[in-house]
Design a protein around this motif. Structure first.
Motif, PDB file in Angstrom:
ATOM      1  N   TRP A   1       0.839  -1.198   0.000  1.00 57.05           N
ATOM      2  CA  TRP A   1       0.000   0.000   0.000  1.00 57.05           C
ATOM      3  C   TRP A   1       0.871   1.243   0.000  1.00 57.05           C
ATOM      4  CZ3 TRP A   1      -5.057  -0.894  -0.773  1.00 57.05           C
ATOM      5  CH2 TRP A   1      -5.549  -2.162  -0.443  1.00 57.05           C
ATOM      6  N   VAL A   2       0.401   2.300  -0.648  1.00 60.44           N
ATOM      7  CA  VAL A   2       1.184   3.531  -0.804  1.00 60.44           C
ATOM      8  C   VAL A   2       1.574   4.112   0.561  1.00 60.44           C
ATOM      9  CG1 VAL A   2       1.126   5.930  -1.606  1.00 60.44           C
ATOM     10  CG2 VAL A   2       0.195   4.108  -3.050  1.00 60.44           C
ATOM     11  N   GLY A   3       0.599   4.276   1.454  1.00 61.73           N
ATOM     12  CA  GLY A   3       0.889   4.867   2.756  1.00 61.73           C
ATOM     13  C   GLY A   3       1.892   4.062   3.546  1.00 61.73           C
TER      14      GLY A   3
ATOM     15  N   SER B   1       5.505   1.394  -6.831  1.00 61.20           N
ATOM     16  CA  SER B   1       6.193   2.073  -5.726  1.00 61.20           C
ATOM     17  C   SER B   1       7.513   2.710  -6.146  1.00 61.20           C
ATOM     18  CB  SER B   1       6.441   1.090  -4.571  1.00 61.20           C
ATOM     19  OG  SER B   1       7.309   0.045  -4.988  1.00 61.20           O
TER      20      SER B   1
ATOM     21  N   SER C   1      -5.289   8.288   3.715  1.00 55.42           N
ATOM     22  CA  SER C   1      -4.974   7.623   2.444  1.00 55.42           C
ATOM     23  C   SER C   1      -3.479   7.665   2.185  1.00 55.42           C
ATOM     24  CB  SER C   1      -5.703   8.331   1.291  1.00 55.42           C
ATOM     25  OG  SER C   1      -5.174   9.642   1.110  1.00 55.42           O
ATOM     26  N   GLY C   2      -3.071   6.993   1.101  1.00 58.50           N
ATOM     27  CA  GLY C   2      -1.664   7.017   0.723  1.00 58.50           C
ATOM     28  C   GLY C   2      -1.183   8.411   0.385  1.00 58.50           C
TER      29      GLY C   2
ATOM     30  N   HIS D   1      -0.147  10.372   3.399  1.00 60.02           N
ATOM     31  CA  HIS D   1       1.193  10.080   3.905  1.00 60.02           C
ATOM     32  C   HIS D   1       2.268  10.695   3.011  1.00 60.02           C
ATOM     33  CE1 HIS D   1       0.076   7.521   7.267  1.00 60.02           C
ATOM     34  NE2 HIS D   1      -0.840   6.964   6.495  1.00 60.02           N
TER      35      HIS D   1
END
Length: 351
Positions: free
Chosen positions: A10-12, A41, A265-266, A269
């Motif tokens: 996940w992005v975050g 990523s 959400s990502g 962050h």
């Protein structure tokens, strides 16, 4: 030391993993850190100076595919890694370091990973409530105290890359810029209402700001709805970037924002790791586990009896955790961030 980090999906979480990379470098400045992670990523990892290189994980989230994992593991044997740190808790995430013959393979107990991991830790969630604490703890010998405070994620952008993104998307930076991140990959329960975003946007547009809306193609529906709340005279100062930018562009453009308002959400962050003044809106989740790590952020959460529920959709059907968090609260947080930034600049000039 040469590390292989199996990164999160996940992005975050990937942004928060930078805390681990920083602590590894603090312990050994000459350490080389490679990160095995999904292709998406790459733009995030490229903006982390601690990362030596990113290695693309070709398998999607949830896919086992033992043959491919074994092939990747065997191909990594020539790298002679000293230690692997496996951040996901799944069984499959521990397979590649095992097949790569990495001598120390560290991770939390997770799904039946005895044998695959040989430095296996038991997680005390009460002792380590924050995701970043759980990441950093794996970078130290079992039982060793962690530094306090923990380092914060700090993404670094290149001015030329930022200028290129601004030119490509025909964006101007001649006024304060409000970044809105209204999407949430997890589900609608984490989304602040579109009308509320629209009200905040219009309020600042009337004060001479510009507004940029960020998100993926999946977020295009809610960003379009937000745009519908903006009257024509102000809409020309509002740019809907959802689905129009790469992740690399989104990072670079967020670095130019004056203030960001975001769901959990990502992108929240990412904004925090760029040290952007940030208002983070929480409803079905809580900042007690994955808060923004920057010091110039405000987290808003109503602490209703029914939250946090951690559900993708409101199980009670009313979504009060978000609906009762009104735009005035967000505007007050934005104004407070502005005052604090102004006072900080005055303090710097006095020094």
């Amino acid at each position: 030391m040469k590390y292989l980090i199996v990164g999160p999906s996940w992005v975050g979480d990937m942004v928060m993993a930078q805390t681990l990379f920083i602590t590894l470098k603090q312990q050994n400045p000459d350490a080389k850190i490679d990160v095995l992670a999904p292709a998406w990523s790459g733009p995030i990892l490229q903006r982390m100076p601690e990362v030596h290189r990113s290695i693309e994980m070709p398998l999607g989230h949830g896919k086992l595919n033992l043959g491919t994992r074994k092939k990747i593991g065997h191909s990594l044997r020539v790298e002679h890694y000293n230690q692997a740190i496996v951040l996901p808790n799944s069984f499959k995430s521990a397979l590649i370091p095992f097949w790569a013959n990495i001598p120390i393979r560290t991770g939390w107990r997770g799904e039946m990973r005895f044998g695959l991991l040989n430095d296996i830790r038991a997680l005390d969630k009460e002792q380590l409530p924050l995701m970043v604490e759980r990441f950093v703890a794996l970078g130290y010998p079992k039982g060793q105290a962690m530094p306090s405070p923990l380092p914060r994620p700090q993404l670094q952008v290149e001015p030329a890359s930022v200028d290129s993104a601004l030119h490509r998307h025909r964006l101007q930076v001649d006024a304060p810029i409000l970044g809105l991140c209204p999407g949430a990959e997890f589900g609608p329960s984490k989304q602040w209402p579109a009308g509320y975003y629209g009200e905040v946007a219009l309020n600042l547009l009337k004060q001479g700001w510009r507004v940029w809306l960020f998100g993926s193609e999946k977020d295009r529906q809610i960003t379009t709805e937000i745009m519908s709340y903006i009257p024509d005279p102000h809409r020309e100062r509002c740019c809907n970037l959802a689905g129009e930018t790469t992740l690399a562009d989104a990072v670079d453009l967020l670095s130019k924002t004056t203030t960001v308002v975001s769901n959990d959400s990502g992108l929240m962050h990412i904004a925090a790791a760029l040290s952007r003044p940030l208002v983070a809106v929480y409803g079905s989740t809580t900042a007690s586990h994955t808060p923004p790590m920057n010091t110039n952020s405000k987290t808003l959460w109503l602490k209703l009896e029914c939250s946090p529920c951690f559900k993708r959709e409101c199980p009670l059907g009313h979504h009060n955790c978000m609906k009762q968090l009104d735009p005035d609260m967000v505007m007050a947080a934005i104004e407070q961030l502005g005052r604090e930034q102004h006072e900080s600049l005055i303090g710097v000039h006095q020094e």
